[in-house]
Each structure stands twice: as C-alpha cells, then as structure tokens.
Design a protein around this motif. Structure first.
Motif, PDB file in Angstrom:
ATOM      1  N   THR A 132       0.827  -1.202   0.000  1.00 19.42           N
ATOM      2  CA  THR A 132       0.000   0.000   0.000  1.00 19.42           C
ATOM      3  C   THR A 132       0.865   1.257   0.000  1.00 19.42           C
ATOM      4  OG1 THR A 132      -0.123   0.100   2.427  1.00 19.42           O
ATOM      5  CG2 THR A 132      -1.818  -1.195   1.282  1.00 19.42           C
ATOM      6  N   GLN A 133       0.267   2.322  -0.524  1.00 18.00           N
ATOM      7  CA  GLN A 133       0.936   3.621  -0.549  1.00 18.00           C
ATOM      8  C   GLN A 133      -0.141   4.700  -0.639  1.00 18.00           C
ATOM      9  OE1 GLN A 133       3.916   5.783  -3.626  1.00 18.00           O
ATOM     10  NE2 GLN A 133       4.674   3.804  -2.936  1.00 18.00           N
ATOM     11  N   PRO A 165       9.066   3.939  -0.902  1.00 15.45           N
ATOM     12  CA  PRO A 165       8.729   2.654  -0.282  1.00 15.45           C
ATOM     13  C   PRO A 165       7.225   2.417  -0.220  1.00 15.45           C
ATOM     14  CG  PRO A 165       9.324   4.248   1.404  1.00 15.45           C
ATOM     15  CD  PRO A 165       9.623   4.889   0.082  1.00 15.45           C
ATOM     16  N   TRP A 166       6.844   1.152  -0.320  1.00 10.53           N
ATOM     17  CA  TRP A 166       5.467   0.719  -0.144  1.00 10.53           C
ATOM     18  C   TRP A 166       5.345   0.068   1.224  1.00 10.53           C
ATOM     19  CZ3 TRP A 166       1.551   0.915  -4.029  1.00 10.53           C
ATOM     20  CH2 TRP A 166       1.988   1.482  -5.247  1.00 10.53           C
ATOM     21  N   GLY A 167       4.176   0.231   1.844  1.00 12.71           N
ATOM     22  CA  GLY A 167       3.941  -0.357   3.146  1.00 12.71           C
ATOM     23  C   GLY A 167       3.080  -1.598   3.055  1.00 12.71           C
ATOM     24  N   GLY A 168       2.639  -2.068   4.202  1.00 11.15           N
ATOM     25  CA  GLY A 168       1.814  -3.258   4.280  1.00 11.15           C
ATOM     26  C   GLY A 168       1.580  -3.606   5.728  1.00 11.15           C
ATOM     27  N   LEU A 209       8.603  -4.645   6.622  1.00 15.64           N
ATOM     28  CA  LEU A 209       9.539  -3.572   6.341  1.00 15.64           C
ATOM     29  C   LEU A 209       9.137  -2.885   5.039  1.00 15.64           C
ATOM     30  CD1 LEU A 209      12.891  -5.412   7.179  1.00 15.64           C
ATOM     31  CD2 LEU A 209      11.691  -3.710   8.593  1.00 15.64           C
ATOM     32  N   PRO A 210       9.563  -1.643   4.841  1.00 16.32           N
ATOM     33  CA  PRO A 210       9.256  -0.955   3.585  1.00 16.32           C
ATOM     34  C   PRO A 210       9.713  -1.780   2.392  1.00 16.32           C
ATOM     35  CG  PRO A 210      10.163   0.588   5.168  1.00 16.32           C
ATOM     36  CD  PRO A 210      10.312  -0.778   5.776  1.00 16.32           C
TER      37      PRO A 210
END
Length: 300
Positions: A261-262, A284-287, A291-292
């Motif tokens: 997600t972003q 970076p993308w999250g979740g 970690l990124p």
C-alpha cells in the motif's frame, strides 16, 4: 458556460483551437501518442516528462501538444471541464480517431488495455501507470503493459474466482534485466465503499479475491505468468490506507506480504503537481507488519 474561442491575447482556449492542416507528428510526438495509447488520457505534465530526456523546454512541448490538437490528433476530453477553473489546470489529452489511424498506418498500433469505468477513476489509474512507466524507464527498467501479458495465453483481464471475478484496475510487469515481477494495481480515490453487499468493489471483497488469486497462484494459470505477482493499492487519503490495512489484519490467516500500500495525496490528476506520482516507483510501499518494500531496481 464561457465558450469564447480565444482569450484576450487571441490564443486558443479550452473550448476552441483554430484547425491547422498539414500537421504531421514528429518522432517525439509519436512517443506521446503511443504513451496515451498504452496508458489512457494523459496530463500535459506527464507527456512533457516522458520526453524530457531529449526535449527540456516545457513551453515548447506545450505548444507542440496544442499543434497536435489543432491538427486533429489530440483532443481534450470534456470531463476535465468539471473541475474548478479547469482552464488553469494542465490540459488532459486523449487520442482522436485520426491519431489512432496514423499509428495504424505506421504499423505502430497495439491492442492496449486502457482503464474502464468512471472517467476520473480511469484517468487516475492512467496517471499512476504512466508515472511508473516513465520513472522505470529512467531507471533502466522495462515496463511491460497489460496487453503483452494477456497475449501470453490470449487471456482476459478478468479472472473468474468461483461465483465472482476479479478485474484489476490495471495489470503490468517490470523487467529488471532478466528478472521480472508482475503487479495488479488498484487505485482508491476515496469513493469506494469499505464494505458492501453489492457487486461494487469494496475493501473486504478485494482482499478476499486477491487472497484467492495470489495465494492459489491462479494468476499463473490464467495469465501464463512465471514471475511472482504483488497487489499494489494506492490511496488518496492516509485514513483510507489505514482502514484498508485494518481490514487486512482482520482477514483470515494468509501470507499478507503480497499486499502493498501507498498513499499519494496528489493522486487526483487535475492538480498541478505530479512529482508524487513519479515517486510511486522509487518510494517505499507499506503493508501489514512488514519492512518498507521497493519496486525500483535499486532494491531488487
């Protein structure tokens, strides 16, 4: 509605431009037409960014886009007029029949897969994939559009999943120089329901469908992909991203690393800024509890 054909200085307006004959697209302008064919309607900012590697003057680029409009190759979709003070926002261009015929005559046309549904949502998806394509190219990474993926097995974008079917907002892959990763893209402009019993997309339904698709490897059999697939979810508001992640945490136990997600506040393409979308590739993308994660080549 003001329908004046020129402004106080005699220049073309949003509503009218004087036709020009004998306009023939240059090599750079063919790149613009092909980019719109691949992704869908494009802001003038993205078209300029696409060819900034060879042509650095923004004003010249904007004049050339106006020339293509006057020559009947580009058009201004009427939907963008609904935004406040639309004439002061970057113009959004789409192809005319003449442009499509020209690409066909040159043997350059392709059966591309452009976003469907609500126009503004489709435009936002087009801007996201356009930005990733442009940024990846600068990084030496090849963007593989949906139609090339679907051609592997002659598949449809929609994947049957029991009594339902999953239709990603867009599908693409990245070639990092012999290693590949595929992506299903979903864009949330803040209008989608969080939960719903209707057939309309919602967070809970999307999570379950993507779980079936990726956990079961169904994208491999349907699309013929060998590369791993990740599901990218872009949100226009941080609160919606957090709400989605909460739904994801509550879902039944499965490998949630495939959901990235972003939040991009400027995801609405009528706004003047575009830099955030270009950074969707490098940022970076999250979740959930991870970690990124990066999709750029530097982190592969």
């Amino acid at each position: 509605m003001n329908t004046a054909t020129t402004d106080s200085l005699g220049r073309a307006t949003f509503h009218h431009i004087a036709p020009q004959t004998h306009v023939r697209p240059t090599g750079r302008e063919i790149r613009w037409l092909k980019h719109i064919e691949r992704h869908g309607p494009q802001s003038s900012q993205y078209l300029f960014e696409l060819t900034r590697d060879t042509h650095r003057c923004r004003d010249t680029a904007l004049r050339q886009m106006q020339k293509l409009r006057a020559g009947g190759y580009l058009t201004l979709p009427r939907q963008q007029r609904a935004t406040e003070r639309a004439e002061f926002n970057p113009y959004i261009y789409d192809l005319t029949k003449k442009a499509k015929d020209h690409l066909r005559d040159l043997g350059l046309d392709e059966p591309t897969v452009r976003p469907t549904g609500h126009w503004w949502h489709g435009l936002t998806v087009s801007c996201v994939t356009s930005a990733i394509d442009i940024a990846a190219a600068r990084d030496g990474v090849r963007y593989i559009p949906a139609h090339e993926i679907l051609a592997i097995k002659g598949a449809d974008l929609a994947i049957p999943l029991g009594r339902s079917k999953l239709i990603p907002d867009q599908l693409f892959a990245l070639d990092y120089g012999g290693s590949y990763r595929a992506f299903a893209l979903e864009v949330d402009r803040g209008t989608e329901p969080k939960t719903s019993r209707s057939q309309r997309k919602n967070y809970r339904q999307n999570i379950e469908l993507y779980r079936q698709l990726i956990e079961g490897g169904l994208y491999r059999s349907h699309y013929g992909l060998k590369a791993n697939m990740l599901a990218l979810f872009i949100f226009s508001k941080k609160g919606n991203e957090e709400r989605f992640l909460e739904f994801l945490r509550r879902a039944r136990s499965f490998d949630q690393r495939y959901f990235l997600t972003q939040t991009i506040p400027e995801v609405l393409p009528a706004r003047k800024t575009h830099q955030s979308l270009l950074e969707a590739y490098s940022d970076p993308w999250g979740g959930v509890d991870r970690l990124p994660f990066y999709i750029s080549s530097a982190h592969q």
